[in-house]
Write an enzyme that holds these catalytic residues in place. Sequence first.
Site, PDB file in Angstrom:
ATOM      1  N   LYS A 203      -3.169 -11.747  -5.034  1.00 15.14           N
ATOM      2  CA  LYS A 203      -4.055 -11.939  -4.415  1.00 15.14           C
ATOM      3  C   LYS A 203      -4.689 -13.607  -4.963  1.00 15.14           C
ATOM      4  CE  LYS A 203      -3.470  -7.911  -3.534  1.00 15.14           C
ATOM      5  NZ  LYS A 203      -3.597  -7.098  -1.535  1.00 15.14           N
TER       6      LYS A 203
HETATM    7  C1  LIG Z   1      -2.870  -5.984  -1.903  1.00 19.04           C
HETATM    8  C2  LIG Z   1      -3.711  -4.822  -1.158  1.00 19.04           C
HETATM    9  C3  LIG Z   1      -3.968  -3.572  -1.799  1.00 19.04           C
HETATM   10  C4  LIG Z   1      -3.414  -2.843  -2.970  1.00 19.04           C
HETATM   11  O1  LIG Z   1      -4.478  -3.599  -3.782  1.00 19.04           O
HETATM   12  P1  LIG Z   1      -2.874  -3.020  -5.723  1.00 19.04           P
HETATM   13  O2  LIG Z   1      -3.420  -3.478  -6.885  1.00 19.04           O
HETATM   14  O3  LIG Z   1      -2.008  -3.466  -4.601  1.00 19.04           O
HETATM   15  O4  LIG Z   1      -2.954  -1.586  -5.192  1.00 19.04           O
HETATM   16  C5  LIG Z   1      -5.085  -2.850  -0.710  1.00 19.04           C
HETATM   17  N1  LIG Z   1      -6.197  -3.157   0.151  1.00 19.04           N
HETATM   18  C6  LIG Z   1      -5.409  -4.755   0.724  1.00 19.04           C
HETATM   19  C7  LIG Z   1      -6.390  -5.259   1.736  1.00 19.04           C
HETATM   20  C8  LIG Z   1      -4.788  -5.795  -0.661  1.00 19.04           C
HETATM   21  O5  LIG Z   1      -4.287  -6.689   0.585  1.00 19.04           O
END
Ligand SMILES: *Cc1c(COP(=O)(O)O)cnc(C)c1O
Length: 422
Positions: A203
């Site tokens: 992210k």
């Molecule tokens: C990565 C992601 C998640 C989940 O996040 P995590 O921290 O990996 O649990 C949820 N929604 C979207 C759109 C994502 O890209």
Amino acid sequence: MSKLAINGGTPVRSRPLPPNYPGAVVYGKEEADFASEVIYAQSPFRYYGPHMKGAVEALENAMTRDFGVPYALAVTSGTAALIVAMKALGIGYGDKVIVPANTFLATAGAVVCSNAVPVFCDVDDSLNLDPADLDRVYDEDVKAVIVVPILGNPVDMDPVVAFAKKHGIAVIEDVAQSCGVRYKGRYAGTIGDIGTFSFQMNKIITSGEGGAVATHDVKLMERAIRYHDQGMIRHRDRYGIDSPDDAFAFSGQNYRMNELSGAVMLEQWKKLPSIVANMKKRHDRIADALAAEIPGIRFRACPDPDGCIGSNLGIIFPTAEATASFNRALNAENVQAHILYGGKPVYMNPSLLHRRSAEKDGFPYNYPFNKPVVYTEDMCPKAVDLIPRTTYIPISPILTDGDADDIIEAVAKVHRELQVVV
Ligand SMILES: *Cc1c(COP(=O)(O)O)cnc(C)c1O
């Protein structure tokens, strides 16, 4: 004519671009120092310790201050944040939640793990949720809509919020991929009833794993705190929450963020403005040059270009085949490009398509809904069509102008030599 690298020509770049981890590639002394302070203080837990550093709390305070939202709660992941958001809203068995067809598995999976059932809304040229498709998926069992700004572009929130208001349902913003995105001047994640963030490594900013929720509503915040911490509220005075446990407590999870993650995240949070500014600058440089170089090139639509953070440049080609050959040729030039999610809507994942959960007897899909939940492969035709023909070029915050120019040159070269029609 210059021969494509995929055909044995010289690649535009001799070495690959930096990896696509915007937050982790700017890790440095700041993250290391604060994390080691937490270690030397022997206080890795947020709620007690011999020499508490208050890192997680400082992160939450920074989020509320910088994003103009009164409440933020750090949790262990973006998935945990989604589940906390739904539990805060009281969503569960017997409820449906609208999820966009173009998103990561976690968005829909968190609905199922919250004991509700996802129903899927199509996308438009922004590759985000198409507000015009909401009427088709809505019925009286729907309690919320989750919007997902995919890879750094905002969702067109006004029609979504108007729709939700009209039907008395909640808006959850899953901002996992797009921390720092704005829509009409407001930060994504602070526009709907509750916003959820992820700090996983892929992210925008990261502590490896981590997440957060944000809301304007103290009642939602109280339920979020309780659900993330076994039903408890430890720091009532911080928010002036005085509801007695006897009347308000319920069973919860442990989704508490630890102080090491909090320390890294606070330093990452401080770097968010420069990360976004750098990505945006190179993104716009590349997009402007390509628009001039390749007449008719079609970028992914954006409802508010000023609010886009530029973490990726999305290009839409006429066919899935053209997109695949473009990506292969571009990657050979040492410039990355990829489609998302294997080119398929999220509901094509077997766990969703076959309506499976970890529970017995088909729970939560076995609820006697007025309108039964039926999934078909073609229920969101625009997603089926657009996802495999949209390619994304990641834009790292540490790209130089020279790197950006290499991307421009490589895209133009591949476009010219492959004769991809735009
Ligand atoms: C990565 C992601 C998640 C989940 O996040 P995590 O921290 O990996 O649990 C949820 N929604 C979207 C759109 C994502 O890209």
